[in-house]
Write a protein that holds these residues in place. Sequence first.
Motif, short mmCIF file in Angstrom:
data_model
loop_
_atom_site.label_atom_id
_atom_site.label_comp_id
_atom_site.label_asym_id
_atom_site.label_seq_id
_atom_site.Cartn_x
_atom_site.Cartn_y
_atom_site.Cartn_z
N GLN A 149 0.81 -1.24 0.00
CA GLN A 149 0.00 0.00 0.00
C GLN A 149 0.83 1.28 0.00
O GLN A 149 0.35 2.33 0.38
CB GLN A 149 -0.97 0.03 1.19
N ARG A 150 2.08 1.20 -0.42
CA ARG A 150 2.88 2.43 -0.56
C ARG A 150 3.00 2.75 -2.06
O ARG A 150 2.92 1.86 -2.90
CB ARG A 150 4.27 2.22 0.03
N HIS A 178 3.17 -2.55 -9.28
CA HIS A 178 2.04 -3.40 -9.60
C HIS A 178 1.02 -2.75 -10.54
O HIS A 178 -0.10 -3.23 -10.69
CB HIS A 178 1.36 -3.88 -8.30
N GLY A 179 1.41 -1.64 -11.15
CA GLY A 179 0.60 -1.07 -12.22
C GLY A 179 -0.59 -0.22 -11.80
O GLY A 179 -1.41 0.14 -12.63
#
Length: 295
Positions: free
Chosen positions: A249-250, A257-258
């Motif tokens: 979540q950063r 991850h696109g």
Amino acid sequence: MNWLTNFVRPKLRALVARKETPETLWLKCPKCEQMLFMRDWEANQEVCTHCGHHMRIRPLKRLPHLFDEGKYELHPLPRVPADPLRFRDTERYDARLKRAQAKAEGSTDALIVASGLMGSRMTVIAALDFGFMGGSMGTAVGEGLVMAADLAVARKAPLIVFSASGGARMQEGILSLMQLTRTTIAVRKVKEAGLPYIVVLTDPTTGGVSASFAMLGDIHLAEPDAIIGFAGPRVIQDTIRQELPEGFQRSEYLLEHGMVDAVVHRHKLRDTLIRVVTLLMDPLVVANAPAVAGR
Ligand SMILES: [Zn+2]
């Protein structure tokens, strides 16, 4: 009640309180724990001068660094019913709201809408203010975003959103959740007019805002190391019963991850935004860019 509680305790409290007087000249970086001279830190757009950590900056401090010569026009948010549900938790919602407004230098809720020239092009910016009740989205923020979208369409200008939010405004219940749909439709209006809609994700972008207009950009930029997600990591970990990967979540993880197109340093945001808008609106200018020095 005795001599200890009536006399000694107040004296001790007064002594401790005096020591807690806020020191306004220096602050400590939460990342590297170095002491920063307030004036240097402000001049550096609230980025740590030692480690480059991006601290949460309020919109009115950010906007002058984005518009040409720091000049822009502020658009007050439309008036909305202040406390439609007469909500009360530990405090009445209208009292909480008034307190946040008193600290907000003139803005009435957690969104600032501004327009002006950016790279000589009329641009509309809507920036969420995490310092105002955690940047939570209630009716006023929803109305503000609709207004910003209408303004962008009327002026044939790109709409740039800076997101920073803990999510929906719980004190407005279902009315707050309705803003997810309303803001989504507002964004759609901008896209249907053929105008760019760009989102800059800043720390933190979570909850209802990440589940609506903050994830609908044509291009998503993010500030370094910002938390971006829907539910918090602990909730996810407890639900799936698995360890979450490092950096989850950063911004940088989302880039890998696109989910994000680029992670951009705060100092480079203005130039990057101008380049991206030009790419989307005048691709021929960019195609000829090698002829222009410095591009
Ligand atoms: Zn630091």
